[in-house]
Write an enzyme that holds these catalytic residues in place. Sequence first.
Site, mmCIF file in Angstrom:
data_model
loop_
_atom_site.group_PDB
_atom_site.id
_atom_site.type_symbol
_atom_site.label_atom_id
_atom_site.label_comp_id
_atom_site.label_asym_id
_atom_site.label_seq_id
_atom_site.Cartn_x
_atom_site.Cartn_y
_atom_site.Cartn_z
ATOM 1 N N CYS A 54 0.938 -1.135 0.038
ATOM 2 C CA CYS A 54 -0.013 -0.100 -0.012
ATOM 3 C C CYS A 54 0.915 1.278 0.029
ATOM 4 O O CYS A 54 1.633 1.329 0.874
ATOM 5 C CB CYS A 54 -0.976 -0.057 1.125
ATOM 6 N N GLU A 55 0.622 2.179 -1.037
ATOM 7 C CA GLU A 55 1.509 3.174 -1.125
ATOM 8 C C GLU A 55 1.320 4.461 -0.130
ATOM 9 O O GLU A 55 2.036 5.133 0.103
ATOM 10 C CB GLU A 55 1.446 3.656 -2.544
ATOM 11 N N HIS A 56 0.246 4.161 0.774
ATOM 12 C CA HIS A 56 -0.222 5.094 1.795
ATOM 13 C C HIS A 56 0.639 4.854 2.983
ATOM 14 O O HIS A 56 0.916 5.833 3.866
ATOM 15 C CB HIS A 56 -1.485 5.172 2.047
ATOM 16 N N HIS A 57 0.857 3.535 3.377
ATOM 17 C CA HIS A 57 1.482 3.279 4.510
ATOM 18 C C HIS A 57 2.868 2.201 4.504
ATOM 19 O O HIS A 57 3.658 2.168 5.468
ATOM 20 C CB HIS A 57 0.659 2.573 5.579
ATOM 21 N N GLN A 79 -4.998 -0.518 -4.264
ATOM 22 C CA GLN A 79 -6.077 -1.652 -4.963
ATOM 23 C C GLN A 79 -6.549 -1.297 -6.177
ATOM 24 O O GLN A 79 -6.800 -1.981 -7.366
ATOM 25 C CB GLN A 79 -6.657 -2.311 -4.077
ATOM 26 N N HIS A 104 -5.821 -5.711 3.856
ATOM 27 C CA HIS A 104 -4.903 -4.821 3.820
ATOM 28 C C HIS A 104 -4.275 -4.551 5.224
ATOM 29 O O HIS A 104 -5.119 -4.159 6.293
ATOM 30 C CB HIS A 104 -5.531 -3.299 3.420
ATOM 31 N N CYS A 142 -2.648 -2.148 6.531
ATOM 32 C CA CYS A 142 -2.859 -1.014 7.114
ATOM 33 C C CYS A 142 -4.177 -0.977 7.717
ATOM 34 O O CYS A 142 -4.778 -0.046 8.498
ATOM 35 C CB CYS A 142 -2.492 0.152 6.305
HETATM 36 ZN ZN LIG Z 1 -2.678 1.569 3.479
#
Ligand SMILES: [Zn+2]
Length: 217
Positions: free
Chosen positions: A105-108, A146, A174, A176
Site C-alpha cells: 500500500c503506497e499510503h503506509h 488496489q 490490507h 494498514c
Molecule cells: Zn494503507
Amino acid sequence: MVDPASSSESSCCGEDSLAESPQAMAAGSGVDLKRIERAVREILSAVGEDPDREGLLETPARVARMYAELFSGLKVDPREHTRKFFTQQYDEVVLVRDISFNSMCEHHLLPFIGHAHVAYIPKGKVIGLSKIARVVEVISKRPQVQERMTEDIANLLVSELDAKGVAVVIEASHSCMTIRGIRKPGSSMVTSAMKGLFRSNMSSRAEVMQLIYGKSK
Ligand SMILES: [Zn+2]
C-alpha cells in the site's frame, strides 16, 4: 502447495530464501540499497531504538534487499509478458482465477495480500495463462493502491490483446486496516474493472462473476 509463510516459521527473517532468490538478486540492480540502509537506521533511531545493538545490526541491509524485491516491478514493463500471443479463434471467456499476489500500500508501505481473477474474451489474440499471472506479479510489485492496480491490469489487457472484453476482480486484505488504525482483522477489499463486453453486456458480466464465484475450490 508450499506456503512460504509456514516454511520459514522458525524465524521471521527468512534470510536464506531472500538471499537465494534470483528475483531478489535481480531486483537489487538499479535500487540504491545503501540509501535505504541509511534511511532504515534513521527510522530505528527516530523511534528510540539503538541501531547498533546486536539484533538490529543486519536489519538495515536486510530491509534494503526486501524493498528491492517488493518494488522490483517498478523497473519492469508488464507488456513484455503480453508480446507473445497466439492467434486462436475462440470467443468465449478465458478466466484465470485465484492468482495470489502481495503488494505494498503506497499510503503506509504496509503489505496488502490477496487474489486476482482475470478474465477476457479474445478477439483472435490469446496469451499463455502464466503470462497473465506475470502481469499481475509485475504490477503488484510497486507502491500501489488496489483500485489503480485493478484498472492497470484491465487497461493493459485491453490495449495489448485488443480483447472484446476484460474483467479484473481483486480481493485483498490490507495490513494498514488490520494491524493499525481502525484494526479490522478479517476485512477484505474487493475491486473490479469491467471493460468492453463485460461492461456493456449484463449477461457476459453475470457469466464471468458466476465463473469466478460460482464454484468454490
Ligand atoms: Zn494503507
